[in-house]
Each structure stands twice: as C-alpha cells, then as structure tokens.
Design a protein around this motif. Structure first.
Motif, PDB file in Angstrom:
ATOM      1  N   HIS A  42       0.840  -0.987  -0.095  1.00  0.00           N
ATOM      2  CA  HIS A  42       0.034  -0.053  -0.004  1.00  0.00           C
ATOM      3  C   HIS A  42       0.917   1.297   0.018  1.00  0.00           C
ATOM      4  O   HIS A  42       0.649   2.194  -0.821  1.00  0.00           O
ATOM      5  N   LEU A  43       2.025   1.196   0.804  1.00  0.00           N
ATOM      6  CA  LEU A  43       2.672   2.468   0.906  1.00  0.00           C
ATOM      7  C   LEU A  43       3.570   2.648  -0.354  1.00  0.00           C
ATOM      8  O   LEU A  43       3.724   3.913  -0.919  1.00  0.00           O
ATOM      9  N   VAL A  44       4.034   1.683  -0.811  1.00  0.00           N
ATOM     10  CA  VAL A  44       4.589   1.868  -2.120  1.00  0.00           C
ATOM     11  C   VAL A  44       4.073   2.270  -3.180  1.00  0.00           C
ATOM     12  O   VAL A  44       4.232   3.126  -4.115  1.00  0.00           O
ATOM     13  N   ARG A  45       2.726   1.918  -3.385  1.00  0.00           N
ATOM     14  CA  ARG A  45       1.894   2.108  -4.510  1.00  0.00           C
ATOM     15  C   ARG A  45       1.172   3.420  -4.159  1.00  0.00           C
ATOM     16  O   ARG A  45       1.163   4.204  -5.231  1.00  0.00           O
ATOM     17  N   LYS A  46       0.921   3.729  -3.133  1.00  0.00           N
ATOM     18  CA  LYS A  46       0.258   5.011  -2.816  1.00  0.00           C
ATOM     19  C   LYS A  46       1.033   6.366  -2.354  1.00  0.00           C
ATOM     20  O   LYS A  46       0.680   7.383  -2.369  1.00  0.00           O
ATOM     21  N   HIS A  47       2.108   6.078  -1.613  1.00  0.00           N
ATOM     22  CA  HIS A  47       2.998   6.853  -1.016  1.00  0.00           C
ATOM     23  C   HIS A  47       4.463   6.638  -1.393  1.00  0.00           C
ATOM     24  O   HIS A  47       5.277   6.750  -0.278  1.00  0.00           O
ATOM     25  N   PRO A  48       4.791   6.361  -2.464  1.00  0.00           N
ATOM     26  CA  PRO A  48       6.309   6.068  -2.742  1.00  0.00           C
ATOM     27  C   PRO A  48       7.115   7.500  -2.413  1.00  0.00           C
ATOM     28  O   PRO A  48       8.327   7.130  -2.180  1.00  0.00           O
ATOM     29  N   GLU A  49       6.741   8.596  -2.194  1.00  0.00           N
ATOM     30  CA  GLU A  49       7.362   9.764  -1.841  1.00  0.00           C
ATOM     31  C   GLU A  49       7.832   9.403  -0.377  1.00  0.00           C
ATOM     32  O   GLU A  49       8.978  10.213  -0.160  1.00  0.00           O
TER      33      GLU A  49
END
Length: 441
Positions: free
Chosen positions: A164-171
C-alpha cells in the motif's frame, strides 16, 4: 545515582526488553483478512515512542484498523542516498492453550522474552526503536537519512502494509537506495573459534494458489467415475510427494562455499541428506532453498455425506527460486494434469542481490566489534518479506536483524511456532550491533 548525584540516562540496551514485551502484549494477529485486531494500536504505540524523542511519525491506515507508521531521521549528509529500516508489526495467530507462557504476555523466563512475534518480528521492531531513541536522546545523527517503516500485513503478503505504501505513498521513500529488514543477521555457531551470521541476500518467490476440479455431482450411493474429490486428491497427492530437482542459485552456492570453508569439508547440494545433517538447527531454513516447493495446505469440498459434490478445491503454498519461476509453473501444470484449474490467490517475485558493497562491510564491521569470532555470510530465505515491495522502488534489500543466539536454540522453529521466544542477551546484542551498523553504513 552516579557519583555526581545525577541519574544515569536510559540507553537502548536498557529499554529494548521492555519495548519488545510491550509490543508483544499488543495483539496484532493477522488471519489473512480483516477479522483480527489489526495493527492500529501497535502503530500508535510506535508513533508515540518516536514522537517522544522529537520525530514526526505519520500513521497510514490502508483499511480500518490496518495501520503502518513511517518516520524520517535527518542524517549528517542528506545528499547521500538514504537507508530504510523496516519491520512489520503484525503476527500470525497463536493458540494460548499450546504455549508454556501466554503468547501475548511478553513473559520473561529462562533468559528469554516469550510471546508471539518475539522473533517474527517484534524483536527487530524493539531493537530499532531502542537504537533510534537512544541516538536521538543523545543527539547522535546518523551519517545519512534513515527512513523507519513499521508495517502492517506482512504475514498475509503486505497488501495493506508495504505494498500500500509503495503504491500510494512512494514519496515516503524518496532517495532510499538500500534497506534492512527481517530474517537475517542471526548466528550459527560452528565452533569456539567461528560464528557465522546469516545475512539474507535472496528470497524465494511465491505463488499461493487455489486448485479447482469440476466433476459430476450425484448421489453418494451411485458409482461415479467423474468424482471431483477423487481427481483433485490424486493431483494434490502427486504434487505433495513430488521431488523437485536441486537448483543451486548464486546465493546458495556462496553460502555453501562459506560453510564448507568454515567446516573444513565439502558440502554437496546434490547430496541433500548429508549436507543438511551438517547444518544443525538451520537445516530446515536452508534445505528448502535448494529446490522449488509446493505444499498443499487446505482442502475443501462437499456439503453432505451422501452427496458427491460437483466441485472440489485445494490451496497450495508454492515457492520458487530466483530465476526459476517459468520452470516451476511448467512443472506444476505437468504434475497436476489437465483436469486441475489453477489460479493465484497471491503471487510475488523472487529476489536476489550480491553480497558486497559498503552496507555489507558495515554489517561485518558491526558484528565483529561485538563478537570477535563473527563472520557474515549470505543466505537465501525460503519465505518472503516486505523486501519484495521495496524492490519495486529499486531499493536493494537485505535481511539484517542481528541476534547472537545460544547454539541449542531452535531458531528456525521459533518462526510461527509454539513457544516463540528471543534471548534477552540477544536483544541487547542486536541493539549494540545496529547502533554500530548505522554509524558504519
């Protein structure tokens, strides 16, 4: 009180055991759906501990109750690529009746902290928190930026955590080039002059799959040559008994070469029985990295004893070696036969990186400073970790959660096992090594 009359400041070694116990007491059992308690309480606990020392952690909730915590520590040289230290806060379920000490009590007994997650992986979560809190309290910046990620859902593939973090919040991971996570850095004592510390540089890929056979429904008293259960069970039995061929990847070859040198004897991967007999307690972890594997884990069919169902299903945990996914799937279909329909429930890639570079040197330096007979060696993990998700961002991942273990402890058996526990001295050793590692990395 010290001679000067002031209280000694709390160190990472002082508080790591309590941090581990408190994390264990937060039930984060992951049943593979959303029926468990979730990780929100653990995420809030971690965020509170990080905020106490001046960080600004953020909690990301991918589904009600399924939460991860992320924070960034500014380094001395922010122009350098950043380091990611990640751990998961969810655990597999545990039946308290099977345990010597309650799995969510964080009991201390026989020199160990007991409980679900003690090695998988609230120990590393606690060590990370302890080191970070100590460094920030004493004003010691790391050489470069460090991103901390305490993640949900690793035990079910990471969909609601790392993925989820890699896809939605890569920043969140901007500038990160390398990472350390679980199932590496633990010791294997060869003799009184040598202790190997296994660093994960590779892990098998996965195909968790559902197998389905359609047949002809009918009365249980009638002859039926198109019984879905019979067809499926024969296919599953073939799969479960299949002897997969040995395939030696570069990581396994490097590990066997290192161990051969340490033992003073050649290890032949084609002679599994003799090779594994020399590996002691880590045989189970290493043995499955020599082959692809497919373990039947669930069966389902029917609703009444006198009714032949029209369909039968099974679930299989399939794992493939780096570079051998196509061969694995082709072998799988050949073994199962044309009547069996196969579909993935969850699939993810295999990983493999070289055992070299500054980060590896930092691991070796830190280990040897705390254990003069230490030697870091690469190995492959038979399971999977959140490293698979971070690899999607081009981050080079290692398993390095340092623990010095007593030779008699069945470390491999601790993972998802009954009476999971971690030595208190191992936690304190890990804090010292991680602190040195950060300085050297």
């Amino acid at each position: 009180m010290s001679d000067s009359g002031t209280a000694r400041s709390v160190t990472g070694e002082d508080e790591v055991v309590d941090l581990c116990r408190e994390l264990i007491r937060i039930d984060t059992s992951n049943y593979g759906d959303h029926s468990g308690p979730g990780e929100r309480k653990a995420a809030e606990y971690v965020a509170e501990k990080l905020a106490e020392v001046g960080l600004e952690p953020r909690i990301f909730e991918s589904h009600p109750g399924r939460a991860s915590t992320v924070a960034r520590i500014e380094g001395e040289d922010p122009s350098r690529p950043a380091l990611l230290i990640h751990g998961h806060t969810d655990v597999v379920p545990a039946n308290a009746d099977d345990w010597t000490h309650h799995p969510f009590s964080g009991e201390i007994a026989d020199g160990c902290v007991w409980g679900r997650g003690a090695v998988d992986m609230k120990d590393m979560d606690a060590m990370t928190l302890a080191v970070v809190r100590d460094r920030l309290r004493s004003g010691r910046k790391p050489p470069r930026d460090i991103v901390l990620a305490f993640l949900a859902d690793e035990e079910a593939g990471g969909t609601y955590g790392a993925k989820h973090l890699v896809r939605k919040h890569p920043e969140l991971f901007e500038g990160v080039s390398e990472a350390i996570g679980e199932v590496g850095g633990f010791s294997f004592t060869v003799n009184e002059k040598l202790r190997l510390y296994l660093v994960e540089t590779a892990e098998k890929g996965m195909h968790w799959m559902r197998l389905t056979v359609d047949g002809t429904a009918g009365h249980g008293s009638m002859t039926n040559d198109d019984n879905a259960i019979t067809e499926l069970c024969e296919a599953v039995a073939r799969l479960g008994r299949h002897k997969w061929p040995v395939r030696v990847t570069k990581t396994v070859r490097a590990f066997l070469d290192e161990l051969s040198d340490a033992l003073g004897t050649e290890l032949d991967p084609e002679n599994m029985e003799e090779t594994l007999a020399k590996l002691g307690g880590i045989a189970r972890m290493i043995g499955t990295t020599l082959r692809n594997s497919a373990a039947p884990t669930q069966l389902g069919a029917g609703y009444k004893v006198n009714v032949i169902p029209g369909q039968a299903t099974a679930h299989v945990d399939g794992r493939f070696l780096p570079g051998y996914e196509e061969e694995f799937l082709a072998d799988l279909d050949r073994i199962l036969g044309p009547r069996v329909r196969r579909e993935d429930v969850h699939a993810d890639k295999a990983l493999e990186t070289d055992f070299d570079g500054r980060l590896v040197d930092a691991m070796q330096t830190a280990l040897r400073a705390e254990d003069p007979i230490a030697r870091a060696v690469p190995y492959m993990l038979s399971g999977g970790t959140d490293a698979k998700s971070f690899d999607d961002l081009g981050i080079r991942c290692f398993g390095f959660a340092p623990l010095k273990l007593p030779p008699e402890l069945d470390f491999a058996g601790m993972f998802h096992g009954v009476d999971e526990r971690v030595p208190v001295e191992g936690l304190q050793f890990g804090v010292r090594v991680l602190d040195r590692f950060i300085d050297a990395s």
